[in-house]
Design an enzyme around this catalytic site. Sequence first.
Site, PDB file in Angstrom:
ATOM      1  CG  HIS A   1     -21.149 -85.171  68.939  1.00 31.98           C
ATOM      2  ND1 HIS A   1     -20.830 -83.899  69.368  1.00 31.98           N
ATOM      3  CD2 HIS A   1     -20.755 -86.000  69.950  1.00 31.98           C
ATOM      4  CE1 HIS A   1     -20.285 -83.953  70.566  1.00 31.98           C
ATOM      5  NE2 HIS A   1     -20.218 -85.217  70.929  1.00 31.98           N
TER       6      HIS A   1
ATOM      7  CB  SER B   1     -21.591 -86.670  73.535  1.00 29.61           C
ATOM      8  OG  SER B   1     -20.969 -86.079  74.647  1.00 29.61           O
TER       9      SER B   1
END
Length: 256
Positions: A180, A129
């Site tokens: 992230h 991610s």
Amino acid sequence: MFFRNESFKDFIRFYPVVSFIVGLQMMIWLLMFFHTTLGNTIYVWGVGSNILVGLGQYWRLVTPIFLHDPFGFTHVLFNSFSLVIFGPVLEQMLGKFKFISVYLFTGIMGNVFTYLVNTDSHIQHLGASGAVYGLLGLFIYMSFFRQDLIDPASKQIIIIFSLIGLVMTFLRPGINEAAHLFGFIGGFALGPIVLNRVRTFSPWHNRRRVIKDSSMQFDPNRWKKRRFRVNPNVSALIWWIIVILAVLGVLSGLIL
């Protein structure tokens, strides 16, 4: 720009780096899911661990990018789906070397800041991610500072998708916020460097490469061919499905 209509064979030919990454992480996930000896070894050796990084196992800043939750399929599925949607555009625009450099740099940057934020954390982490957010960060830079490289519809999708993803990063429990956020920042920061002297994405660029015979060919049925037209409502529905699935993919970067 993000809608893929290539055949499986053509997709692998046109976007070999994206294909390799997706294939690699799927293969590793299968090995871990079925608890094979190799899969268990890869997991133990490669899962992200701040404690072990602090002890000098610096490869764990890289290996978690290619590992996913072995206890669930959605993690690797949606991260792979997100890469299939967003990766091909950048692979064609940047070229293979620049693309893999951006992917690895942003993924590593996310893992580095995961370590710096809490060096004593015993929580293990894994997932692509951070690297996917890095691609989004690069698209956001493109959307505001290199608008010649992106069409308005794609810009709108990227902005909405990125806003939803970043907001949900801090609202949903079990997310590696540092990976992230700093993966995204890393992609944005690379914009002025890697987007220099690049061309806009064009599906026709790929199609020209598969022409094998430049001589004129006569097709007696060429006038009988019908053009396939997609209903605007169906097209809009497809786009929303793509966006929703991709959102789920980016939000599936769970910490174990």
